[in-house]
Design an enzyme around this catalytic site. Structure first.
Site, PDB file in Angstrom:
ATOM      1  N   ASP A 139     -53.046  11.615  16.805  1.00  0.00           N
ATOM      2  CA  ASP A 139     -53.683  12.897  16.485  1.00  0.00           C
ATOM      3  C   ASP A 139     -54.506  13.219  17.741  1.00  0.00           C
ATOM      4  OD1 ASP A 139     -54.175  14.795  13.979  1.00  0.00           O
ATOM      5  OD2 ASP A 139     -56.108  14.604  14.951  1.00  0.00           O
TER       6      ASP A 139
ATOM      7  N   LYS B 169     -55.496   8.877   6.833  1.00  0.00           N
ATOM      8  CA  LYS B 169     -55.925   9.314   8.168  1.00  0.00           C
ATOM      9  C   LYS B 169     -56.976   8.342   8.677  1.00  0.00           C
ATOM     10  CE  LYS B 169     -55.125  12.794  11.006  1.00  0.00           C
ATOM     11  NZ  LYS B 169     -53.941  13.662  11.116  1.00  0.00           N
TER      12      LYS B 169
END
Ligand code: NDP
Ligand code: 2IT
Length: 445
Positions: A166, A126
């Protein structure tokens, strides 16, 4: 919690001070894993948990850029390459002022198990930045993305690490990031990023995939109680990519979605949210939800406040972490809630999850329920690798099959470990065992 795991947990928390969200994600997973270690003492001997909690690589970098007034701005960029046992690191980039290492690590940690559950060959990672895209012009967002990629490019690649979107990162940002990657490397490496535009290597259904997948997973949970979305009264939090597509899919299955939110407030539309108007306001105009209420009659706009004050039979939290607390959960349960499907990552606090589980509410945790986004990213990688592009229908069918498969894996794992209906346990164990087996097979790395 199992005493052996408690000792490992304490070490992990002490080694990562001040990272509350990462601690929360780790503790939640550890609470499920005692029985696995009874059956698999080899995982303890090989220190699988200690290794899993230590990212393989963490990159933190300066992102300098100039705003439209010519002023120099400095942000911080992150990429945490957490685990590559099952494939290249895979996970989104988040641009939001709240981003710091603890957020990126919680998201990367969750991503390991989520990606394992999809059955696709992807590891966990991430990244993101504390950059706030809100109120910035396209030109500012482009300059920021170009600067961000000027550092990130050396760490990523189709066989290494494949970022995507995201919060705060959608098609526009992926376009600017891809353009800069191509310019620096002189390679049209489609598989280096997912969430690309359809005409330049993207996949149909990727924009819809997370929201659609959350509803498909929740529908599977509802079926176990002999019911479905048809006729349900649904509340969705957020009004971004995941939320809008969850609203659309739930309504296509016969539900009425009566409320959704943004960080300023929420709307209540008892007639059912008009998805076309919502897309126009939020996606096309990048406006605020309040604008929706001004353009449609019979809609109430509540400034601030919590969207969880609105009664629902099904709740789909699709905004951000820890947005639904124990008090909100108790109120929803008192007023007839039967199911929760987490479109966001870790939106329910630990107290809220406990309330749902004690009340017998169907509870689909994010790492299972929102895995449709990353799964469809893996389908995008598959199309890029074969230089092919699939139809909407074919891709949507693949997504549906994957979500039904994840539901089955969670439910059957929960059964196997003697806790039928416990999707938290099923998702944590189901994801963990797959990663742990691969780590054992690959030796001490
Ligand atoms: P978007 O940026 O498209 O939308 C985010 C939405 O959540 C906006 O409505 C935003 O409101 C609201 N929001 C964000 N942060 C906060 C906050 N701190 N407080 C209140 N509201 C907030 O992001 P996505 O829809 O892509 O992501 C939503 C969630 O889904 C996240 O948890 C993400 O990690 C998760 N997710 C996303 C996937 C994807 O494919 N995009 C895949 C799997 C999970 P505002 O506009 O006012 O900021
Ligand atoms: O949380 C997530 O799964 C995402 N933001 C999507 C990641 C991806 O690589 O598509």
């Amino acid at each position: 919690m199992d005493a052996r795991l408690e000792a490992i947990r304490d070490t992990v928390l002490a080694r990562n001070p001040g990272e509350a969200e990462f601690h929360q994600a780790v503790v939640e997973v550890f609470e499920s894993l005692g029985p696995v270690h009874d059956r698999h003492p080899e995982f303890l001997e090989a220190a699988i948990l200690e290794r899993l909690c230590e990212p393989e690589r963490q990159i933190i970098f300066r992102v300098p850029w100039t705003d439209d007034q010519g002023r120099v701005q400095i942000n911080r960029g992150f990429r945490v390459e957490f685990n590559s046992a099952l494939g290249p690191y895979k996970g989104g980039l988040r641009f939001h002022p709240s981003v710091y290492l603890g957020i990126v690590k919680f998201l990367g940690f969750e991503q390991i198990f989520k990606n394992a559950l999809t059955g696709m060959p992807i590891g966990g990672g991430k990244g993101g930045s504390d950059f706030d895209p809100r109120g910035r012009s396209d030109a500012e967002v482009m300059r920021f993305c170009q600067s961000f990629m000027t550092e990130l490019y050396r760490h990523i690649g189709e066989y290494t690490d494949v970022p995507a979107g995201d919060i705060g990162v959608g098609g526009r940002e992926i376009g600017y990031l891809f353009g800069q990657y191509k310019r620096i490397t002189n390679r049209y490496e489609s598989g280096v990023l997912t969430g690309k535009g359809i005409s330049w290597g993207g996949s149909l259904v990727r924009p819809e995939a997370t929201g659609f997948g959350t509803v498909i997973f929740t529908e599977e949970m509802l079926k176990t109680r002999g019911t479905s979305f048809d006729g349900q009264r649904v509340v969705v939090s957020g009004s971004g990519n995941v939320a809008i597509n969850a609203v659309a899919k739930a309504q296509s299955l016969g539900a009425t979605v009566v409320a959704c939110s943004d960080s300023s407030g929420y709307i209540v539309d008892e007639a059912g949210i008009d998805v076309g108007l919502l897309r126009q306001v939020k996606e096309v105009e990048r406006g605020r939800l309040k604008d929706y209420s001004l353009r449609r009659s019979g809609v109430a706009y509540v400034e601030a406040g919590s969207v969880w004050d609105v009664d629902a039979t099904v709740a789909l939290p699709c905004a951000t972490q820890n947005e639904l607390d124990g008090d909100a959960a108790a109120r929803l349960v008192r007023n007839g809630l039967i199911a929760v499907g987490e479109g966001a990552n870790m939106p329910s606090t630990r107290e809220a999850v406990a309330v749902f589980q004690e009340a017998g509410v169907l509870f689909g945790p994010g790492k299972a329920a929102n895995a449709g986004g990353v799964a469809t990213s893996a389908l995008e990688m598959q199309q890029n690798a074969s230089r092919d592009s699939w139809s909407f229908e074919h891709t949507e069918q693949r997504l549906t099959d994957i979500m039904v498969g994840i539901h089955h894996r969670c439910a059957s794992t929960a059964d196997e470990y003697g806790e039928p209906g416990n999707y938290v346990l099923g998702a944590n164990i189901g994801g963990f065992v797959k990663v742990a087996d691969a780590m054992l097979a690959q030796g001490l790395i």
